[in-house]
Design a protein around this motif. Structure first.
Motif, PDB file in Angstrom:
ATOM      1  N   ASN A  62       0.833  -1.214   0.000  1.00 19.97           N
ATOM      2  CA  ASN A  62       0.000   0.000   0.000  1.00 19.97           C
ATOM      3  C   ASN A  62       0.860   1.254   0.000  1.00 19.97           C
ATOM      4  OD1 ASN A  62      -2.372  -1.574   0.172  1.00 19.97           O
ATOM      5  ND2 ASN A  62      -2.077  -1.780   2.389  1.00 19.97           N
ATOM      6  N   HIS A 267      -7.482   0.251   1.347  1.00 22.70           N
ATOM      7  CA  HIS A 267      -6.151   0.209   1.951  1.00 22.70           C
ATOM      8  C   HIS A 267      -5.175   1.150   1.238  1.00 22.70           C
ATOM      9  CE1 HIS A 267      -6.731  -2.977   4.951  1.00 22.70           C
ATOM     10  NE2 HIS A 267      -7.674  -3.402   4.123  1.00 22.70           N
ATOM     11  N   LEU A 268      -5.372   1.371  -0.068  1.00 27.84           N
ATOM     12  CA  LEU A 268      -4.598   2.426  -0.712  1.00 27.84           C
ATOM     13  C   LEU A 268      -5.045   3.788  -0.170  1.00 27.84           C
ATOM     14  CD1 LEU A 268      -2.528   3.348  -2.757  1.00 27.84           C
ATOM     15  CD2 LEU A 268      -4.314   3.303  -4.521  1.00 27.84           C
TER      16      LEU A 268
END
Length: 299
Positions: A62, A267-268
Motif C-alpha cells: 500500500n 487500503h490504498l
C-alpha cells in the motif's frame, strides 16, 4: 517511684488524612474522550490499515503504491496549492496585522478585525465552497456582473474557480485570518525600546526592520508559513465540494479510494491518508520548533 501507665490519659492517634477523589480532572474528561474517539483511534486505524492487506496480513504494497506517477503528481499539486495559499496568506495577513498593530490605524478596527478573523479562520468546507461558487463560479455574482456590466469574461481571461488558482484563492479565505490571529501577538511583542535604540544609533526605518524586527519575527513568520501549509494540505471538504474530480489532488484521490464503490481500494486510501499525516505532521513539527524559538525573544 514508678508511674502506672494505666493512669496516663490516652493520647489520641493523629487523624489520617482523608483521600478525596481529585474532581478537577473531571473537567478535561469530555474533551479527552472526544480526542480519543475522533482523533487518536481513527489515526491509529489509518496507520495500521496502511500496512495491512484486505485479509489482515502485513504488507508494504500500500505504501509502495504511493510512488506511482499519478499519486506522486497528486501530492505535488497538493503541495503547490498548499504552499501558494500559505505564502499569499502570510504576505497579506502580515500586511493587515502590521497595519493594525504598527500602522497607526484606529484602535476601533482591531477588535472587529480579530473577531472576524477568529470566525473566518474556521469557515471552511461545503459552505465556503458554495460561497465561492456563488460569487466567482461560471454563473456567480461577480462573474455575471463583470460580464454584463464591464464586458470582462473571467473564463476568457483564463480564470476558473475549479482550477489551481481557483482553489488557492478559496483557501485564502481562511488562511489570511489565521495568519492575522497568529502574527498579531508577535507584532505586539516588538518592544518600543528596540525601535528607539535603533533610531538613536542612526538607523533608518528600513534598517530597523531589516536588522532588528524581521530577524526577531522570522521564526514566527516561518513557523506560521509551515502551519498554513499544513492547514491547506489537510483541507478535504472544501476541495471536494468545490472541484469534485476536476482537480487531481490528494484529498480528492483519497475520497475516490474510500467511498466504497467497486473501483475503490480502501487500503490504498489508508496509505494516502498516512502520507498526508506524515506531511502535515512534519509541517506542524517545524511550526512548533520555530514558534518556541520566536517566543524566547518576544517574552
Amino acid at each position: 517511684m514508678s508511674i502506672d501507665t494505666a493512669d496516663r490519659p490516652a493520647v489520641a492517634a493523629p487523624a489520617r488524612p482523608v483521600r478525596r477523589l481529585p474532581l478537577h480532572w473531571l473537567g478535561i474528561l469530555p474533551f479527552t474522550a472526544f480526542v480519543l474517539l475522533f482523533l487518536i483511534l481513527p489515526t491509529m486505524k489509518i496507520v495500521i490499515g496502511a500496512f495491512q492487506t484486505p485479509e489482515g496480513g502485513l504488507t508494504l504494497a500500500n505504501v509502495a503504491g504511493l510512488f506511482t506517477p499519478s499519486i506522486l503528481a497528486a501530492f505535488w499539486i497538493s503541495i503547490k496549492i498548499s504552499f501558494a495559499s500559505a505564502l499569499l496568506g502570510c504576505l497579506i495577513g502580515f500586511a493587515m496585522a502590521a497595519a493594525v498593530v504598527l500602522g497607526g490605524l484606529p484602535r476601533a478596527i482591531r477588535g472587529p478585525l480579530l473577531t472576524f478573523s477568529g470566525v473566518a479562520s474556521n469557515f471552511a468546507g461545503v459552505p465556503l465552497a458554495f460561497a465561492f461558487l456563488a460569487t466567482l463560479g461560471p454563473v456567480g455574482l461577480v462573474t455575471a456582473f463583470l460580464r454584463s456590466e464591464l464586458g470582462l469574461d473571467l473564463r476568457v481571461l483564463g480564470f476558473n474557480i475549479l482550477s489551481f488558482w481557483g482553489l488557492t484563492i478559496t483557501y485564502l479565505f481562511f488562511q489570511i485570518p489565521l495568519m492575522i490571529l497568529i502574527i498579531t501577538p508577535a507584532l505586539d511583542g516588538l518592544k518600543r525600546e528596540w525601535r528607539e535604540a535603533a533610531s538613536i544609533l542612526g538607523a533608518t526605518n528600513f534598517q530597523y526592520w531589516r536588522l532588528v524586527a524581521f530577524p526577531i519575527l522570522m521564526p514566527s513568520l516561518l513557523g506560521t508559513l509551515a502551519l498554513l501549509f499544513a492547514n491547506a494540505f489537510g483541507a478535504v471538504a472544501t476541495a471536494i465540494a468545490l472541484t469534485g474530480s476536476s482537480l487531481n489532488i490528494v484529498p480528492i484521490l483519497l475520497f475516490a479510494q474510500i467511498r466504497g464503490d467497486v473501483l475503490g481500494d480502501p487500503h490504498l486510501g489508508y496509505a494516502l491518508a498516512f502520507g498526508m499525516i506524515v506531511v502535515t505532521g512534519l509541517a506542524n513539527a517545524v511550526y512548533i520548533w520555530l514558534r518556541a524559538r520566536s517566543e524566547r525573544w518576544l517574552k
